[in-house]
Scaffold this motif. Sequence first.
Motif, mmCIF file in Angstrom:
data_model
loop_
_atom_site.group_PDB
_atom_site.id
_atom_site.type_symbol
_atom_site.label_atom_id
_atom_site.label_comp_id
_atom_site.label_asym_id
_atom_site.label_seq_id
_atom_site.Cartn_x
_atom_site.Cartn_y
_atom_site.Cartn_z
ATOM 1 N N ASP A 182 35.913 31.798 46.012
ATOM 2 C CA ASP A 182 35.567 32.831 46.706
ATOM 3 C C ASP A 182 35.677 33.077 48.065
ATOM 4 O O ASP A 182 35.632 34.403 48.768
ATOM 5 N N GLN B 135 51.342 28.681 41.703
ATOM 6 C CA GLN B 135 50.162 29.786 40.989
ATOM 7 C C GLN B 135 49.447 28.879 40.212
ATOM 8 O O GLN B 135 48.082 29.059 39.713
ATOM 9 N N ARG C 47 46.788 31.581 45.850
ATOM 10 C CA ARG C 47 47.361 33.096 45.753
ATOM 11 C C ARG C 47 47.808 33.430 47.049
ATOM 12 O O ARG C 47 48.173 34.726 47.317
ATOM 13 N N GLY D 155 53.982 39.067 43.199
ATOM 14 C CA GLY D 155 53.064 39.706 43.829
ATOM 15 C C GLY D 155 52.191 39.203 44.697
ATOM 16 O O GLY D 155 51.376 39.622 45.256
ATOM 17 N N GLU E 166 41.329 42.088 50.093
ATOM 18 C CA GLU E 166 40.856 42.000 48.804
ATOM 19 C C GLU E 166 41.807 42.458 47.785
ATOM 20 O O GLU E 166 42.109 41.769 46.724
ATOM 21 N N ARG E 167 42.315 43.418 48.119
ATOM 22 C CA ARG E 167 43.537 44.302 47.206
ATOM 23 C C ARG E 167 44.924 43.475 47.525
ATOM 24 O O ARG E 167 45.556 43.106 46.217
ATOM 25 N N TRP F 112 45.499 40.244 48.135
ATOM 26 C CA TRP F 112 45.287 38.626 47.454
ATOM 27 C C TRP F 112 44.665 38.681 46.149
ATOM 28 O O TRP F 112 44.417 37.850 45.571
ATOM 29 N N ASN F 113 44.373 39.760 45.695
ATOM 30 C CA ASN F 113 43.530 39.851 44.674
ATOM 31 C C ASN F 113 42.396 38.897 44.407
ATOM 32 O O ASN F 113 42.306 37.809 43.471
ATOM 33 N N LEU F 114 41.306 38.883 45.560
ATOM 34 C CA LEU F 114 40.745 37.685 45.689
ATOM 35 C C LEU F 114 39.480 37.951 44.682
ATOM 36 O O LEU F 114 38.930 38.855 44.090
ATOM 37 N N PRO F 115 38.912 36.839 44.292
ATOM 38 C CA PRO F 115 37.819 36.630 43.295
ATOM 39 C C PRO F 115 36.706 36.987 43.836
ATOM 40 O O PRO F 115 36.471 36.979 45.039
#
Length: 383
Positions: free
Chosen positions: A155, A180, A185, A214, A373-374, A376-379
Amino acid sequence: MTSVVPEKRDIDPVAWPMDRETAEDDGWRPPTGTRVVSVDDHGMEEMHLWENRLKGADKLRAPKLWVDEDKRFHMEVEGASYDVPGLDSLLGEGRQGMWDRDERLKDMDSEGIDTSLFFHSRAMSLVRMEDKEFFARCMTVYNEWLAEYCAVAPDRLVGVGILPTLYQPEATRDYLQMMQDLGIRALEIPSAPKNVPYNSSKMEPMWEAIAESGIPVMFHIGAYLEFRGEGATGANLTKNLGPYRPLWSLLAFSGILERNPDLNVVFLEGGFGWVPWTLQDADWVYRTYESQLKPKLAELPSYYFKRQCYAAMMSDDVGLKLARDYDMADNLLWSCDYPHAEGIFGSSRSEIRKIFNVLGDEDGKKVVGGTAERLWNLPPLGS
């Protein structure tokens, strides 16, 4: 006419990162719900990484990465030095957090940084190797190590893998799947590779695969030594901090961005000031020379930047105001560039505060972390 001579002032040099301390905490914090993401930080690879992890015949010719008794790092490939000449490596690689993960996380806490996108220090220099298949195998070793290193705090540390398939574009889809599977990511490709025309039709499989994945593709400035002699160091460094006008123009005018609307492109360490200026000129060029240009675009070039491109700033007062004035906060990201000399470690909180002061809370939250955050679709933090 009487000329106006600017007042001569004493130059106040900035401390090397190894000697910097975080500015005194004045109590200011970003608005509630803000996640601060630095999209461009660096760390040193594991010592003797390639010597230890490559196998068979590759092990005998492995790149050598080591640190000397003065804590200066060195890279050698088949007897040739891959160090950057003219600069003391301690200037950008001397802070303990460069190689010590625990110290890095402490520095992030002191600067108010929640998540850091973790770039290489020396790995990308291997793109100079003549044997490109060997280069790809070296990058796989690096990507595997990177995934391990960042998995301890996924995170907070997001590893930026290196995609080596620009020399074998048709292998990109499978390589991205491998990245992946490792948990990577974020990805980077070279911003100025030798003898690789990104607008060539043979590169289309690479662009299509990246768009399909993506994962945003990231470009980072490099240490390119064009000038020599008196003033060369300053001239080279200043030039290297502004390389993206030609690269973005190629992506736009060639139709790569138009053909791949899901392809997100991120330009790092070049600031944001170049963006409005470049878009203005690109649109004028398209309108003026439209009859001569191929391919024909459905929209003006600026449209494609605003739709799918991003540029990161560290401390860029000009770029920040231009992003506000041209309503482009959605295309702006922020980074600390830890722990490089041109980075802003030591003053991150004041630079973040400046972003909110200029852009306001809503856009400020996007710039300092929400957009990252959007993308890289961060945890979630704490995961």
